[in-house]
Design an enzyme around this catalytic site. Structure first.
Site, PDB file in Angstrom:
ATOM      1  N   TYR A 133      -9.901   6.033  -1.501  1.00 12.74           N
ATOM      2  CA  TYR A 133      -9.731   5.605  -0.091  1.00 12.74           C
ATOM      3  C   TYR A 133     -10.934   5.689   0.659  1.00 12.74           C
ATOM      4  CZ  TYR A 133      -7.134   6.431   4.263  1.00 12.74           C
ATOM      5  OH  TYR A 133      -6.382   6.202   5.607  1.00 12.74           O
ATOM      6  N   LYS A 161      -7.768   2.044  -1.761  1.00 10.97           N
ATOM      7  CA  LYS A 161      -7.364   1.638  -0.332  1.00 10.97           C
ATOM      8  C   LYS A 161      -8.600   1.239   0.351  1.00 10.97           C
ATOM      9  CE  LYS A 161      -4.579   3.004   3.693  1.00 10.97           C
ATOM     10  NZ  LYS A 161      -3.875   4.046   4.326  1.00 10.97           N
TER      11      LYS A 161
END
Length: 285
Positions: A133, A161
């Protein structure tokens, strides 16, 4: 085919009179499942995990897993205490999750070498796939491209992500091909998908979910004209949903539709009244 593709919902955490509203959460998961989403992220930024106790986080994850009925669920973890994070990953090994969403440590701004150690240690401890992330505007540190390519060599690090906001990095990761690139900046979903990204973990897809799913499917099938038309259709909603700190606009829109109470935990505040009115109009289109 990797499970890390399509439109995923990074779920909000509904509250009612200060407590987690598990009934509303389960109803939302069912609604999104029927709308055709590919999976869910629980306890990510949009879920206000920093405001939840450990017991509340476990209960939220349990509710999401039950309501998902087999759709993949990834669980978010974040922090800057290495020992505690590793313990959390070990606990999650026993959960029926599809992966763990791991951000860079916030506040301390480690070196790129420190980031490699951070993610590698957690990936070594995890029995589940790791989704990196990269969200520098919240953590204070960017995961550089060279670091990401190094981490892509770990067998359990399988996706990212991508909230970097750097299109050159996004394209380089797509071309490298080892990490599935899931867009995390909602205003870049269309561009990322057109470049060959695998999908999106998109807070804005809480609203008019079926249209986000339709846009993804059109672009995945090479139907640029339809995908572009849906993107243009959604653009005003995207702007409104990202105009105040997440997840306040999403919660305001869902509250206007009757899904939940418009509550956040301090220091997060509800969306402004003007934005709530705007969202009510846009959500009804």
């Amino acid at each position: 085919m990797s499970i890390f593709s399509g439109i995923w919902i990074p779920l909000i955490t509904p509250f009612q009179a200060g407590a987690v509203d598990h009934r509303a959460l389960a109803a939302l998961v069912e609604h999104y499942r029927e709308a055709g989403v590919a999976g869910f992220a629980a306890l990510g930024t949009t879920g206000e995990p920093a405001a939840l106790s450990g017991e509340e986080q476990d209960a939220v994850l349990a509710t999401v897993l039950r309501a998902a009925q087999g759709l993949p669920v990834i669980a978010g973890i974040t922090g800057n205490r290495a020992v505690a994070l590793r313990e959390r990953v070990l606990q999650l090994n026993d959960q029926d999750i599809a992966g763990v969403l791991v951000s860079a440590p916030y506040y301390i701004r480690p070196s790129q070498g420190g980031l490699i150690e951070h993610f590698t240690t957690l990936a070594d401890a995890s029995a589940k796939p790791i989704v990196l992330y990269d969200i520098p505007y919240r953590t204070g540190v960017r995961i550089e491209l060279e670091t990401l390519l190094t981490l892509a060599g770990h067998p359990r690090i399988q996706a990212i992500k991508d909230c970097s906001g750097v299109s050159e990095t996004t394209l380089a990761l797509i071309l490298d091909g080892r990490l599935k690139v899931m867009c995390g900046n909602d205003d870049a979903i269309f561009t990322t998908l057109c470049m060959g990204g695998a999908g999106a973990i998109a807070a804005t897809a809480h609203v008019r979910t079926d249209r986000f799913v339709a846009m993804y499917r059109a672009l995945a099938q090479g139907d640029l004209n339809t995908g572009r038309a849906i993107h243009h259709e959604l653009a005003p909603l995207l702007r409104a949903l990202t105009s105040e700190p997440n997840p306040a606009p999403v919660k305001a829109a869902l509250a206007g539709q009757g899904w939940l109470a418009n509550e956040l935990r301090s220091p997060m505040m509800p969306a402004s009244a003007g934005l709530a009115r705007q969202l009510a109009a846009l959500s009804a289109v």
